[in-house]
Write a protein that holds these residues in place. Structure first.
Motif, PDB file in Angstrom:
ATOM      1  N   THR A 196       0.834  -1.082  -0.233  1.00 47.01           N
ATOM      2  CA  THR A 196       0.033   0.094  -0.026  1.00 47.01           C
ATOM      3  C   THR A 196       0.897   1.524  -0.239  1.00 47.01           C
ATOM      4  OG1 THR A 196      -0.080   0.241   2.387  1.00 47.01           O
ATOM      5  CG2 THR A 196      -1.687  -1.146   1.254  1.00 47.01           C
ATOM      6  N   ALA A 197       0.428   2.527  -0.268  1.00 53.80           N
ATOM      7  CA  ALA A 197       0.904   3.561  -0.390  1.00 53.80           C
ATOM      8  C   ALA A 197       1.603   3.863   1.152  1.00 53.80           C
ATOM      9  CB  ALA A 197       0.148   4.802  -0.998  1.00 53.80           C
ATOM     10  N   MET A 198       0.758   3.620   1.978  1.00 53.93           N
ATOM     11  CA  MET A 198       1.134   3.910   3.687  1.00 53.93           C
ATOM     12  C   MET A 198       2.511   2.860   3.809  1.00 53.93           C
ATOM     13  SD  MET A 198      -0.267   6.487   4.345  1.00 53.93           S
ATOM     14  CE  MET A 198       0.505   6.681   5.861  1.00 53.93           C
ATOM     15  N   GLN A 199       2.516   1.511   3.434  1.00 55.70           N
ATOM     16  CA  GLN A 199       3.532   0.797   3.655  1.00 55.70           C
ATOM     17  C   GLN A 199       4.707   1.218   3.114  1.00 55.70           C
ATOM     18  OE1 GLN A 199       1.626  -2.875   2.169  1.00 55.70           O
ATOM     19  NE2 GLN A 199       1.361  -3.481   4.285  1.00 55.70           N
ATOM     20  N   LEU A 200       4.789   1.826   1.749  1.00 53.67           N
ATOM     21  CA  LEU A 200       5.781   2.390   1.148  1.00 53.67           C
ATOM     22  C   LEU A 200       6.193   3.453   1.866  1.00 53.67           C
ATOM     23  CD1 LEU A 200       4.856   1.996  -2.536  1.00 53.67           C
ATOM     24  CD2 LEU A 200       6.743   0.695  -1.163  1.00 53.67           C
ATOM     25  N   TYR A 201       5.351   4.566   2.363  1.00 49.08           N
ATOM     26  CA  TYR A 201       5.654   5.821   3.076  1.00 49.08           C
ATOM     27  C   TYR A 201       6.498   5.185   4.547  1.00 49.08           C
ATOM     28  CZ  TYR A 201       5.487  10.407   4.483  1.00 49.08           C
ATOM     29  OH  TYR A 201       5.986  11.893   5.007  1.00 49.08           O
ATOM     30  N   ASP A 202       5.956   4.210   5.097  1.00 45.60           N
ATOM     31  CA  ASP A 202       6.821   3.834   6.319  1.00 45.60           C
ATOM     32  C   ASP A 202       7.994   3.320   6.021  1.00 45.60           C
ATOM     33  OD1 ASP A 202       6.764   3.235   9.097  1.00 45.60           O
ATOM     34  OD2 ASP A 202       6.303   0.953   8.656  1.00 45.60           O
TER      35      ASP A 202
END
Length: 243
Positions: free
Chosen positions: A180-186
């Motif tokens: 997900t985009a948030m996993q990549l951001y993390d």
């Protein structure tokens, strides 16, 4: 005491004083300030020790977005925009011109500290990696050299700011997996709780323009509808654009 050298750029001296005071309380002692784009650009040209830049958008002599482009020709250190311009278009422009993050005014002081620390952690990890034995992730049409921090497209070195490079490296090291985009951001920015999915979307878009044959119809970094992104290792038959 922190050893990293920071450059703060804002035409409001009150903001500069507040940011400098805040960061000094957090242990940063090597801080330079500039109130104009010309002054900031001169600092970047003459000081190779700068490791992070906090940059306002509205400067008296040059738009901050344009200044970011000029800085990107000289260095790939993290650039964090700090701006009163809060629209989505402004964020898109800031990240599209080479910024690594975008903080809107008014901001919570600890948010600035958290984002500065996150950017420096990531930057220092890559900077401290051994350079003697380059680690090459070669996909034929493009290659990522982790040791030298280079992106090569069809054999030619292609400019790739730090966060784009980190994001692409992470995807290359995890082929065929969906994130997900948030996993990549993390994984790349390290501050998921304060993350902005648009940051990931914009960085993905910039990477596609570099490595895809047709960025509008990506075959390497593909969307998985309603979930996120998957890196599909390209073949040698032309999945990326011609130089």
């Amino acid at each position: 005491m922190r050893n990293e050298q920071l450059l703060l750029v804002d035409d409001e001296k009150g903001i500069l004083t507040m940011l400098e005071t805040l960061l000094r309380k957090e242990g940063f002692q090597r801080i330079m300030t500039a109130t104009t784009a010309a002054e900031a650009l001169q600092y970047v040209k003459t000081s190779s020790a700068i490791e992070l830049i906090l940059l306002d958008v509205m400067l008296p002599d040059m738009d901050g977005f344009e200044l970011c482009q000029q800085i990107r020709k000289l260095t790939s250190v993290p650039i964090l925009f700090v701006s009163a311009r809060t629209g989505d278009l402004d964020k898109v422009m800031g990240l599209g011109f080479g910024g690594d993050d975008y903080i809107t005014k008014p901001f919570h002081p600890m948010e600035v500290v958290a984002r500065v620390n996150a950017q420096l952690r990531r930057h220092n990890v890559y900077k401290s990696k051994p350079r003697a034995k380059p680690q090459l992730l070669d996909f034929g049409v493009f290659a990522v050299n982790k040791g030298s921090g280079q992106l090569l497209v069809n054999g030619a070195e292609t400019a790739c700011p730090a966060k784009e490079f980190e994001l692409l490296t992470f995807l290359c090291e995890h082929p065929n997996q969906v994130f997900t985009a948030m996993q990549l951001y993390d994984q790349v920015w390290g501050t998921a709780l304060m993350g902005d999915e648009k940051t990931v979307v914009i960085h993905i878009s910039r990477l596609r323009k570099k490595i895809e044959l047709d960025a509008a119809n990506p075959r390497i970094i593909v969307n998985i509808r309603g979930i996120g992104y998957r890196f599909m290792p390209p073949s040698n038959q032309g999945d990326a654009h011609e130089s």
